[in-house]
Write a protein that holds these residues in place. Structure first.
Motif, PDB file in Angstrom:
ATOM      1  N   GLY A  63       9.498  31.968   6.218  1.00 11.79           N
ATOM      2  CA  GLY A  63       8.965  32.525   7.454  1.00 11.79           C
ATOM      3  C   GLY A  63       9.470  33.909   7.809  1.00 11.79           C
ATOM      4  O   GLY A  63       8.707  34.771   8.198  1.00 11.79           O
ATOM      5  N   GLY A  64      10.747  34.143   7.672  1.00 10.13           N
ATOM      6  CA  GLY A  64      11.301  35.451   8.013  1.00 10.13           C
ATOM      7  C   GLY A  64      11.770  36.235   6.807  1.00 10.13           C
ATOM      8  O   GLY A  64      12.423  37.274   6.943  1.00 10.13           O
ATOM      9  N   ALA A  65      11.464  35.748   5.626  1.00 10.68           N
ATOM     10  CA  ALA A  65      11.964  36.379   4.399  1.00 10.68           C
ATOM     11  C   ALA A  65      11.203  37.661   4.068  1.00 10.68           C
ATOM     12  O   ALA A  65      10.057  37.845   4.476  1.00 10.68           O
ATOM     13  CB  ALA A  65      11.864  35.397   3.232  1.00 10.68           C
ATOM     14  N   GLN A  66      11.865  38.526   3.332  1.00 12.25           N
ATOM     15  CA  GLN A  66      11.259  39.779   2.875  1.00 12.25           C
ATOM     16  C   GLN A  66      11.589  39.980   1.397  1.00 12.25           C
ATOM     17  O   GLN A  66      12.680  39.623   0.946  1.00 12.25           O
ATOM     18  CB  GLN A  66      11.795  40.967   3.669  1.00 12.25           C
ATOM     19  N   VAL A  67      10.640  40.550   0.681  1.00 11.10           N
ATOM     20  CA  VAL A  67      10.852  40.908  -0.715  1.00 11.10           C
ATOM     21  C   VAL A  67      10.790  42.426  -0.855  1.00 11.10           C
ATOM     22  O   VAL A  67      10.116  43.103  -0.076  1.00 11.10           O
ATOM     23  CB  VAL A  67       9.823  40.248  -1.671  1.00 11.10           C
ATOM     24  N   GLU A  68      11.512  42.929  -1.838  1.00 13.46           N
ATOM     25  CA  GLU A  68      11.494  44.361  -2.111  1.00 13.46           C
ATOM     26  C   GLU A  68      11.450  44.574  -3.612  1.00 13.46           C
ATOM     27  O   GLU A  68      12.277  44.019  -4.351  1.00 13.46           O
ATOM     28  CB  GLU A  68      12.738  45.033  -1.536  1.00 13.46           C
ATOM     29  N   ILE A  69      10.505  45.364  -4.069  1.00 16.51           N
ATOM     30  CA  ILE A  69      10.409  45.700  -5.486  1.00 16.51           C
ATOM     31  C   ILE A  69      11.553  46.651  -5.834  1.00 16.51           C
ATOM     32  O   ILE A  69      11.741  47.669  -5.184  1.00 16.51           O
ATOM     33  CB  ILE A  69       9.065  46.373  -5.810  1.00 16.51           C
ATOM     34  N   THR A  70      12.313  46.303  -6.884  1.00 19.12           N
ATOM     35  CA  THR A  70      13.375  47.188  -7.355  1.00 19.12           C
ATOM     36  C   THR A  70      13.043  47.820  -8.705  1.00 19.12           C
ATOM     37  O   THR A  70      13.624  48.841  -9.056  1.00 19.12           O
ATOM     38  CB  THR A  70      14.719  46.444  -7.450  1.00 19.12           C
ATOM     39  N   GLU A  71      12.130  47.213  -9.447  1.00 23.05           N
ATOM     40  CA  GLU A  71      11.631  47.772 -10.713  1.00 23.05           C
ATOM     41  C   GLU A  71      10.166  47.403 -10.850  1.00 23.05           C
ATOM     42  O   GLU A  71       9.754  46.322 -10.421  1.00 23.05           O
ATOM     43  CB  GLU A  71      12.373  47.196 -11.931  1.00 23.05           C
ATOM     44  N   LEU A  72       9.403  48.280 -11.473  1.00 23.57           N
ATOM     45  CA  LEU A  72       7.991  48.006 -11.717  1.00 23.57           C
ATOM     46  C   LEU A  72       7.580  48.726 -12.990  1.00 23.57           C
ATOM     47  O   LEU A  72       7.893  49.901 -13.169  1.00 23.57           O
ATOM     48  CB  LEU A  72       7.126  48.475 -10.540  1.00 23.57           C
ATOM     49  N   LYS A  73       6.904  47.994 -13.871  1.00 23.08           N
ATOM     50  CA  LYS A  73       6.406  48.573 -15.125  1.00 23.08           C
ATOM     51  C   LYS A  73       4.980  48.092 -15.342  1.00 23.08           C
ATOM     52  O   LYS A  73       4.674  46.919 -15.162  1.00 23.08           O
ATOM     53  CB  LYS A  73       7.276  48.134 -16.303  1.00 23.08           C
ATOM     54  N   VAL A  74       4.131  49.033 -15.729  1.00 26.16           N
ATOM     55  CA  VAL A  74       2.735  48.712 -16.021  1.00 26.16           C
ATOM     56  C   VAL A  74       2.483  48.953 -17.507  1.00 26.16           C
ATOM     57  O   VAL A  74       2.890  49.975 -18.055  1.00 26.16           O
ATOM     58  CB  VAL A  74       1.776  49.590 -15.185  1.00 26.16           C
ATOM     59  N   ARG A  75       1.803  48.004 -18.136  1.00 31.75           N
ATOM     60  CA  ARG A  75       1.364  48.165 -19.522  1.00 31.75           C
ATOM     61  C   ARG A  75      -0.151  48.018 -19.531  1.00 31.75           C
ATOM     62  O   ARG A  75      -0.680  46.934 -19.264  1.00 31.75           O
ATOM     63  CB  ARG A  75       1.994  47.122 -20.431  1.00 31.75           C
ATOM     64  N   ALA A  76      -0.830  49.116 -19.799  1.00 35.89           N
ATOM     65  CA  ALA A  76      -2.291  49.087 -19.872  1.00 35.89           C
ATOM     66  C   ALA A  76      -2.691  48.555 -21.243  1.00 35.89           C
ATOM     67  O   ALA A  76      -2.295  49.109 -22.272  1.00 35.89           O
ATOM     68  CB  ALA A  76      -2.862  50.481 -19.655  1.00 35.89           C
ATOM     69  N   LEU A  77      -3.461  47.488 -21.249  1.00 29.70           N
ATOM     70  CA  LEU A  77      -3.961  46.936 -22.507  1.00 29.70           C
ATOM     71  C   LEU A  77      -5.307  47.557 -22.856  1.00 29.70           C
ATOM     72  O   LEU A  77      -5.604  47.792 -24.026  1.00 29.70           O
ATOM     73  CB  LEU A  77      -4.083  45.423 -22.407  1.00 29.70           C
ATOM     74  N   THR A  78      -6.110  47.778 -21.826  1.00 24.36           N
ATOM     75  CA  THR A  78      -7.382  48.483 -21.948  1.00 24.36           C
ATOM     76  C   THR A  78      -7.550  49.269 -20.651  1.00 24.36           C
ATOM     77  O   THR A  78      -6.707  49.181 -19.756  1.00 24.36           O
ATOM     78  CB  THR A  78      -8.579  47.511 -22.118  1.00 24.36           C
ATOM     79  N   THR A  86       7.428  43.140 -12.457  1.00 27.36           N
ATOM     80  CA  THR A  86       8.269  43.615 -11.377  1.00 27.36           C
ATOM     81  C   THR A  86       9.582  42.838 -11.358  1.00 27.36           C
ATOM     82  O   THR A  86       9.640  41.681 -11.784  1.00 27.36           O
ATOM     83  CB  THR A  86       7.608  43.439  -9.996  1.00 27.36           C
ATOM     84  N   VAL A  87      10.608  43.504 -10.865  1.00 27.62           N
ATOM     85  CA  VAL A  87      11.844  42.839 -10.460  1.00 27.62           C
ATOM     86  C   VAL A  87      11.923  43.061  -8.961  1.00 27.62           C
ATOM     87  O   VAL A  87      11.650  44.164  -8.473  1.00 27.62           O
ATOM     88  CB  VAL A  87      13.090  43.428 -11.168  1.00 27.62           C
ATOM     89  N   SER A  88      12.269  42.008  -8.234  1.00 23.50           N
ATOM     90  CA  SER A  88      12.332  42.124  -6.785  1.00 23.50           C
ATOM     91  C   SER A  88      13.473  41.289  -6.231  1.00 23.50           C
ATOM     92  O   SER A  88      13.936  40.345  -6.870  1.00 23.50           O
ATOM     93  CB  SER A  88      11.007  41.678  -6.154  1.00 23.50           C
ATOM     94  N   THR A  89      13.910  41.665  -5.033  1.00 22.88           N
ATOM     95  CA  THR A  89      14.887  40.874  -4.304  1.00 22.88           C
ATOM     96  C   THR A  89      14.164  40.126  -3.198  1.00 22.88           C
ATOM     97  O   THR A  89      13.141  40.577  -2.689  1.00 22.88           O
ATOM     98  CB  THR A  89      15.983  41.759  -3.680  1.00 22.88           C
ATOM     99  N   LEU A  90      14.699  38.977  -2.845  1.00 23.98           N
ATOM    100  CA  LEU A  90      14.177  38.180  -1.743  1.00 23.98           C
ATOM    101  C   LEU A  90      15.356  37.856  -0.833  1.00 23.98           C
ATOM    102  O   LEU A  90      16.363  37.311  -1.282  1.00 23.98           O
ATOM    103  CB  LEU A  90      13.553  36.888  -2.258  1.00 23.98           C
ATOM    104  N   ASP A  91      15.243  38.226   0.424  1.00 21.40           N
ATOM    105  CA  ASP A  91      16.262  37.946   1.429  1.00 21.40           C
ATOM    106  C   ASP A  91      15.633  37.225   2.610  1.00 21.40           C
ATOM    107  O   ASP A  91      14.486  37.503   2.969  1.00 21.40           O
ATOM    108  CB  ASP A  91      16.898  39.254   1.932  1.00 21.40           C
ATOM    109  N   GLY A  92      16.377  36.309   3.218  1.00 14.65           N
ATOM    110  CA  GLY A  92      15.925  35.669   4.443  1.00 14.65           C
ATOM    111  C   GLY A  92      15.237  34.329   4.276  1.00 14.65           C
ATOM    112  O   GLY A  92      14.657  33.812   5.223  1.00 14.65           O
ATOM    113  N   GLN A  93      15.318  33.735   3.087  1.00 15.73           N
ATOM    114  CA  GLN A  93      14.737  32.412   2.892  1.00 15.73           C
ATOM    115  C   GLN A  93      15.443  31.419   3.808  1.00 15.73           C
ATOM    116  O   GLN A  93      16.662  31.463   3.990  1.00 15.73           O
ATOM    117  CB  GLN A  93      14.906  31.980   1.438  1.00 15.73           C
TER     118      GLN A  93
END
Length: 149
Positions: A63-78, A86-93
Motif C-alpha cells: 500500500g505505501g511501498a515505492q520502487v526505484e529503478i537503479t539499473e536499466l538495460k534494453v536489448r533490441a531484438l528487432t 531492470t534492477v530496482s529497490t522496493l521500500d515500504g512493504q
C-alpha cells in the motif's frame, strides 16, 4: 493502444503505475494474453489476472511501498521487439505483523513489443536478488538462500 514509443518507456510506465498503486494502469501496459511470473513463482497469464494480483498486492502488501529503478538495460531484438532488464529497490512493504519490512532488491525482465502505435509488455518476470547467495536450498522450513562460497 499504447503511447509508449520504446520498450524502455513502457517499462518506466510500469514502475510509475506501480508507485501510484494503480492496478488498472499496470494492466493497460500489457497485451491481453500477457504472462507475468512474480517473485514466488506465481504465473499470471492474462492482463486481467495481472491486474487482479496487483490490486490485491496494493491493498494488502504494498500500500505505501515505492520502487526505484537503479539499473536499466534494453536489448533490441528487432525494430518491434525489445527486452528490458531492470534492477530496482522496493521500500515500504507492509510486513505480516503490520510493521514495515526492510528493503528488497529485484531484477525485473520484460519482453516488450511494438503493436500498433506503441510498445506493450508481452512477458514479465520479477526476481528477488539476495546478496551473497548463490542459489536456494529446500529444507523442512521451505526455501532459503544459501552461499556455497
Amino acid at each position: 493502444m499504447s503511447e509508449h514509443e520504446t520498450g524502455e518507456a513502457v517499462a518506466r510506465a510500469f514502475f510509475d503505475a506501480w508507485n501510484a498503486g494503480d492496478a488498472d494502469a499496470i494492466a493497460a501496459l500489457f497485451v491481453d494474453d500477457a504472462d507475468f511470473v512474480n517473485v514466488v513463482g506465481f504465473w499470471w497469464r492474462t492482463a486481467k489476472q495481472i491486474r487482479k494480483a496487483h490490486d490485491y498486492g496494493f491493498r494488502h502488501i504494498f500500500g505505501g511501498a515505492q520502487v526505484e529503478i537503479t539499473e536499466l538495460k534494453v536489448r533490441a531484438l528487432t525494430a518491434d521487439l525489445e527486452i528490458v532488464h531492470t534492477v530496482s529497490t522496493l521500500d515500504g512493504q507492509t510486513a505480516p505483523d503490520g510493521g514495515t519490512a526492510g528493503r528488497r532488491i529485484a531484477v525485473i525482465s520484460m519482453v516488450t513489443q511494438r503493436l500498433g502505435d506503441g510498445f506493450k509488455i508481452i512477458s514479465c518476470q520479477n526476481t528477488d536478488r539476495v546478496e551473497g547467495a548463490d542459489t536456494h536450498i529446500a529444507g523442512e522450513a521451505g526455501l532459503r538462500p544459501v552461499s556455497y562460497q
